[in-house]
Design a protein around this motif. Structure first.
Motif, PDB file in Angstrom:
ATOM      1  N   THR A 164       0.848  -1.196   0.000  1.00  0.00           N
ATOM      2  CA  THR A 164       0.000   0.000   0.000  1.00  0.00           C
ATOM      3  C   THR A 164       0.883   1.246   0.000  1.00  0.00           C
ATOM      4  O   THR A 164       2.093   1.174   0.246  1.00  0.00           O
ATOM      5  N   VAL A 165       0.260   2.394  -0.256  1.00  0.00           N
ATOM      6  CA  VAL A 165       1.000   3.652  -0.215  1.00  0.00           C
ATOM      7  C   VAL A 165       1.065   4.156   1.227  1.00  0.00           C
ATOM      8  O   VAL A 165       0.137   3.953   2.016  1.00  0.00           O
ATOM      9  N   ILE A 166       2.157   4.796   1.558  1.00  0.00           N
ATOM     10  CA  ILE A 166       2.302   5.413   2.874  1.00  0.00           C
ATOM     11  C   ILE A 166       1.680   6.800   2.872  1.00  0.00           C
ATOM     12  O   ILE A 166       1.037   7.217   3.831  1.00  0.00           O
ATOM     13  N   GLU A 167       1.871   7.503   1.758  1.00  0.00           N
ATOM     14  CA  GLU A 167       1.423   8.894   1.704  1.00  0.00           C
ATOM     15  C   GLU A 167       0.776   9.184   0.359  1.00  0.00           C
ATOM     16  O   GLU A 167       1.376   8.951  -0.690  1.00  0.00           O
ATOM     17  N   GLN A 168      -0.440   9.661   0.390  1.00  0.00           N
ATOM     18  CA  GLN A 168      -1.120  10.144  -0.804  1.00  0.00           C
ATOM     19  C   GLN A 168      -1.847  11.433  -0.458  1.00  0.00           C
ATOM     20  O   GLN A 168      -2.327  11.609   0.662  1.00  0.00           O
TER      21      GLN A 168
END
Length: 300
Positions: A45-49
């Motif tokens: 998954t992404v950490i920061e969006q």
């Protein structure tokens, strides 16, 4: 090798019928190496969006990027029409310059000091003359000279206070110029992170209001791998900051490995399956790892 398998049933509805879909999460421990732990079926998954908003109302005059572009933090993404804001900024700058010139001008203070020196000199000469020749100058004239000297001294104080006021006015004009510059800056849509533009919500020429999402960015150079592990395997282990290897497509020709470290081990344990959440931050310098991938995580 000891292998623990926990199966979870997910239900979905199709045409009014329910089907059970098995989802299996695995945790492995190599008996030959008590320091290694393998967690299967981890999700990347992404950490920061970030959904980048407009900060001012106006027409979006230009979009500087397109989907798929990688941008640095602070990069200009789009521009809101700012002609009026630019004019107000120029006016504020000119007013600040004028206020600075006025604050630096000390002519009034120097003139007041010089006038005070002259008035004092005249008063002193008159007093000296009266000492030598008592009736040479009338008392009325002495009083007038005394008043002139005191007035000159007060004019120094007045000029000094006016200089302080001019300095404060210059600070106010400077503050106004900074506010005008901020108004111009707020009409620029800039990137708050270094990442990739994945979605543009508003087209050039459309009207935006404060808070409207202009585009969405993902930070992809560091991603997160999340998985579940049986709590019994963690009783004698401290996984925090442990180095890990994330293996994508293990055992195939497309196998890829990425380095990282454990960043979080949940203190909560699921009472039903005795599992706890673990995730690791994975370095992704070449952007080959994608959010949504399934992989295996090997904790060293």
């Amino acid at each position: 090798m000891f292998r623990l398998c926990v199966s979870i049933c997910l239900f979905t509805t199709l045409a009014g019928l329910q089907f059970a879909l098995p989802l299996t999460l695995h945790a492995e421990e190599k008996t030959s190496d008590q320091q290694s732990l393998r967690i299967d079926s981890v999700l990347v998954t992404v950490i920061e969006q970030v959904e980048v908003p407009a900060r001012e109302e106006g027409q979006l005059t230009k979009i500087q990027v397109r989907e798929g572009m990688t941008v640095e933090r602070g990069a200009l993404l789009a521009q809101i029409e700012d002609s009026e804001a630019q004019l107000l900024l120029e006016q504020a700058k000119l007013e600040y310059e004028m206020a600075q010139l006025k604050a630096k001008n000390d002519v009034d203070i120097r003139f007041a000091r010089k006038s005070h020196e002259v008035a004092n000199a005249e008063l002193q000469r008159a007093q000296d003359s009266v000492k030598k020749y008592p009736k040479s100058i009338s008392k009325t004239e002495l009083d007038r000279l005394q008043l002139t000297a005191e007035k000159a001294e007060l004019e120094i104080e007045q000029a000094t206070e006016e200089a302080k006021t001019a300095q404060l006015e210059a600070l106010l004009k400077k503050n106004a110029a900074q506010i005008a510059a901020l108004a111009v800056q707020k009409r620029k849509v800039v990137s708050p992170i270094s990442g990739m533009v994945v979605q543009i919500m508003i087209k050039s020429g459309e009207w935006v209001r404060p808070g409207d999402t202009v585009m969405r960015l993902l930070k992809l150079d560091r991603l997160r791998a999340e998985g579940l592990v049986n709590a019994s395997l963690l009783q004698d282990r401290d996984l925090n900051d442990r180095p890990v290897v994330l293996v994508v497509n293990p055992g195939t020709k497309q196998e890829q490995k990425f380095q990282g470290k454990i960043s979080f081990v949940s203190p909560e344990i699921n009472a039903v399956n005795n599992q706890t959440r673990v995730w690791a931050d994975i370095e992704n310098p070449n952007l080959k790892l994608k959010p949504g991938m399934r992989a295996s995580l090997i904790v060293q």
